[in-house]
Scaffold this motif. Structure first.
Motif, short mmCIF file in Angstrom:
data_model
loop_
_atom_site.label_atom_id
_atom_site.label_comp_id
_atom_site.label_asym_id
_atom_site.label_seq_id
_atom_site.Cartn_x
_atom_site.Cartn_y
_atom_site.Cartn_z
N UNK A 59 0.82 -1.21 0.00
CA UNK A 59 0.00 0.00 0.00
C UNK A 59 0.84 1.24 0.00
N UNK A 60 0.31 2.32 0.53
CA UNK A 60 0.95 3.63 0.69
C UNK A 60 1.26 4.34 -0.62
N UNK A 61 0.84 3.75 -1.75
CA UNK A 61 1.08 4.40 -3.03
C UNK A 61 -0.22 4.72 -3.76
N UNK A 62 -1.33 4.57 -3.04
CA UNK A 62 -2.63 4.72 -3.70
C UNK A 62 -2.90 6.15 -4.11
N UNK A 63 -2.57 7.10 -3.26
CA UNK A 63 -2.88 8.49 -3.55
C UNK A 63 -1.81 9.12 -4.41
N UNK A 64 -2.26 9.79 -5.46
CA UNK A 64 -1.32 10.48 -6.34
C UNK A 64 -0.76 11.72 -5.67
N UNK A 97 5.54 25.20 -13.26
CA UNK A 97 4.12 25.38 -12.99
C UNK A 97 3.34 24.14 -13.43
N UNK A 98 3.70 23.64 -14.62
CA UNK A 98 3.03 22.44 -15.13
C UNK A 98 3.38 21.22 -14.28
N UNK A 99 4.66 21.13 -13.91
CA UNK A 99 5.10 19.98 -13.12
C UNK A 99 4.48 20.00 -11.72
N UNK A 100 4.33 21.16 -11.14
CA UNK A 100 3.80 21.29 -9.77
C UNK A 100 2.29 21.17 -9.71
N UNK A 101 1.60 21.23 -10.85
CA UNK A 101 0.15 21.21 -10.86
C UNK A 101 -0.39 19.93 -10.23
N UNK A 102 -1.24 20.10 -9.20
CA UNK A 102 -1.85 18.97 -8.49
C UNK A 102 -0.81 17.97 -7.96
N UNK A 103 0.37 18.49 -7.61
CA UNK A 103 1.44 17.64 -7.07
C UNK A 103 1.93 18.26 -5.77
N UNK A 104 2.11 17.44 -4.73
CA UNK A 104 2.61 17.95 -3.46
C UNK A 104 4.03 18.45 -3.65
N UNK A 105 4.24 19.74 -3.40
CA UNK A 105 5.52 20.37 -3.71
C UNK A 105 6.00 21.19 -2.52
N UNK A 106 7.27 21.03 -2.18
CA UNK A 106 7.89 21.84 -1.13
C UNK A 106 9.07 22.56 -1.76
N UNK A 107 9.13 23.87 -1.54
CA UNK A 107 10.15 24.70 -2.18
C UNK A 107 10.96 25.44 -1.11
N UNK A 108 12.26 25.37 -1.20
CA UNK A 108 13.11 26.26 -0.41
C UNK A 108 13.32 27.52 -1.23
N UNK A 109 12.90 28.65 -0.71
CA UNK A 109 12.93 29.90 -1.48
C UNK A 109 13.92 30.86 -0.86
N UNK A 110 14.83 31.34 -1.68
CA UNK A 110 15.76 32.38 -1.27
C UNK A 110 15.34 33.73 -1.85
#
Length: 589
Positions: A333-338, A524-537
């Motif tokens: 399991x643990x892979x069900x959610x996109x 933007x396209x890659x991050x769409x509906x994808x859990x994303x964490x960004x380190x921003x400087x």
């Protein structure tokens, strides 16, 4: 690491690598025994030559010489088989040890490499395993051969003449004494010598890796002098080790041949008086020489075995080192959610090398599924630490990190990390071609998939302009590309991996303005509906994210949108004022 008892006890685990090759080991042992027996029979051949060949007619001499040639042929054939089989075993075991140590190293937690230099580890993988190969493939065989011939020669001496054997019997224990005395010193100095060689390699590797910095600050002369100091220190230790080994060999040879001289004097008197034939004395002298050369060889090889013991101890230490990050193995399991949700709950963490200051303290942060979150804050706030913990390069000292509600410590490391793609601020490229680097996270990717990922990262155009296109080699760490090109290769790698979780460490920081714009569109396209964490400087690059988390000194200060934080977070306001003021100054300039 505590080594097994005995001076050469640390070699025992290494000899365990011979177990899969039992048949070759048996064949090598048989060849060794055959060669030793043939060598010992040469003494009887000399006795026949002297007593019958020289004392008889031409036929007797021809027969005696024929016997010697037959024995010599047997020795030659046995030596060929022994040398080939033992050398093969040395090379094979050395290769197996290298693979086993490397397999363990690549699974160790990153914290291990904070306190252990990469150059020293590489020295163990190369220099130490090469030394073991020499020992197993040559020196160890020589020691066994000399030991067998020594014992056999002593037996034959007793059979030939018991009285003369007493001279050698007294000399052998005297020879063993310097071996024991000097052997301990040789082993200690051998360990120091191997450490010093590792230090030299580590220093040189670091300077070469940062050669541009060295040359830009004109520190070539300083680094040359510093490296010369490391080399001289290694030479000084090696010189002391060599002196001890030379003394060991010298003492063994002198004591052994002193006993032989007494034997020859007494035997010569017996031949003169007629109590002993010349052939018997010749055979006895041959066996005595075999004993002397055997002891000399063992005393010489003993120093090599001591060096090998030190190398084996260092390799077995690497082999037995276990990662503090326990891998529970694959879980169903643990892979069900996109779009997985991430959460850090009251996490406290200190780096192993900086235990006095927490990198994160009572830190809690929720990252909703399918949303983007930016981490901002001053240097040392804990942003990179969050990335390290999310990938489980370290475990928190307290608190938990969850993926879709499950503690990530309960997931297999492969199961966790294959869901994450990281695009670091300083991209990591390998010595290989473009295709290899883009497909690093997905080795089975097709050519069309690789090209599509490169196009999405706006890398296809410059890749096509390279001499060999996607087959162009990039050099060590991608040195043949510009910073922006390396970053886009790393971004293409992440796009191809198609992760559930995307970690971006200011992924556009190395790009020019035009490339940054296009890559931002790709992100933007890659991050769409994808859990994303960004380190921003740069705050200007994260206005589009769903939420921003402000960190300071390992704690969460505030969360919200760009506008919300501008109105209610003093730290965010200060960071924004500084950055936007710098941008206005740059435009005015």
């Amino acid at each position: 690491m505590s080594s097994p008892s005995g001076a050469l006890g640390s070699l025992i685990p290494v000899l365990g690598f011979l177990r899969p090759y039992k048949l070759r080991l048996l064949a090598a042992s048989a060849a060794l025994l055959f060669t030793a027996a043939a060598t010992l029979s040469m003494g009887r051949g000399l006795q026949v030559l002297i007593d019958q060949g020289f004392a008889g007619d031409s036929a007797d001499l021809r027969a005696a010489i024929g016997l010697l040639l037959l024995i010599a042929a047997a020795i030659a054939l046995g030596t060929f088989a022994r040398f080939y089989l033992v050398s093969w075993l040395g090379e094979r075991v050395s290769a197996d040890i290298r693979k086993a140590v490397f397999d363990n190293i690549v699974r160790l937690h990153p914290g291990y490499f904070e306190v252990n230099r990469s150059g020293e580890i590489m020295s163990r993988l190369t220099t130490d395993t090469t030394l073991l190969q020499t020992i197993i493939g040559s020196s160890f065989s020589m020691a066994l051969r000399s030991g067998l011939t020594l014992v056999g020669a002593l037996v034959m001496m007793v059979i030939t003449n018991l009285q003369l054997s007493l001279y050698i019997a007294v000399a052998v224990p005297l020879v063993l004494l310097p071996i024991l005395v000097f052997g301990r010193r040789v082993r200690r100095l051998s360990n120091q010598s191997q450490d010093s060689i590792a230090s030299v390699g580590s220093y040189a590797g670091e300077v070469i890796q940062h050669i541009r910095v060295v040359q830009s600050y004109t520190r070539e002369q300083f680094e040359s002098a510093a490296f010369a100091g490391e080399v001289e220190r290694a030479f000084s230790i090696a010189r002391r080790r060599i002196r001890q080994r030379a003394l060991l060999i010298c003492a063994a040879i002198l004591l052994m041949f002193a006993g032989m001289s007494g034997m020859i004097w007494s035997g010569g008197q017996d031949v003169i008086s007629g109590e002993m034939s010349g052939g018997e004395l010749g055979a006895f002298a041959f066996y005595a020489i075999m004993v002397g050369s055997g002891v000399a060889t063992i005393s010489e090889v003993w120093g090599e075995l001591q060096r090998a013991a030190g190398a084996a101890e260092r390799l077995i230490e690497l082999l037995n080192t276990r990662s503090v990050i326990v891998d529970p193995g694959q879980k169903p399991g643990n892979n069900a959610r996109r779009q997985p949700a991430l959460a850090l709950e009251e996490v406290t963490f200190r780096y192993p090398t900086r235990t006095e200051v927490p990198a994160l303290e009572d830190f809690s942060l929720h990252i909703p599924a399918g949303q983007s979150l930016a981490l901002v804050g001053p240097s040392g706030a804990g942003k990179s630490t969050v990335f390290e913990l999310l990938q489980r390069f370290y475990d928190p000292h307290s608190g938990r990190i969850s993926l879709d509600g499950a503690d990530i410590r309960e997931l297999g490391l492969k199961q966790l990390r294959e869901q994450i793609a990281l695009v670091p601020q300083q991209p990591a490229l390998f010595t290989g071609d473009v295709r290899y680097n883009i497909a690093y996270g997905k080795p089975g990717a097709s050519e069309d998939e690789i090209v599509a990922a490169a196009c999405a990262a706006h890398a296809h155009e410059f890749i096509s302009a390279l001499p060999a296109g996607y087959a162009s080699h990039l050099g060590e760490q991608g040195v043949r590309l510009s910073g922006g090109q390396r970053q886009r290769i790393a971004l293409a790698r992440a796009i191809l991996n198609d992760p559930r979780i995307l970690l971006l460490d200011e992924a556009t920081s190395a790009l020019d303005s035009e490339s940054e714009y296009h890559v931002q569109q790709a992100l933007q396209e890659l991050m769409h509906n994808r859990t994303t964490v960004i380190i921003a400087h740069r705050l200007s690059t994260i206005r589009h994210v769903d939420r921003i988390a402000v960190l300071d000194q390992g704690r969460l200060v505030a969360t919200g949108t760009h506008e919300e934080l501008l109105s209610n977070c003093e730290l965010y306001q200060r960071l924004a004022r500084l950055q936007f003021r710098d941008q206005r100054s740059a435009r005015e300039a």
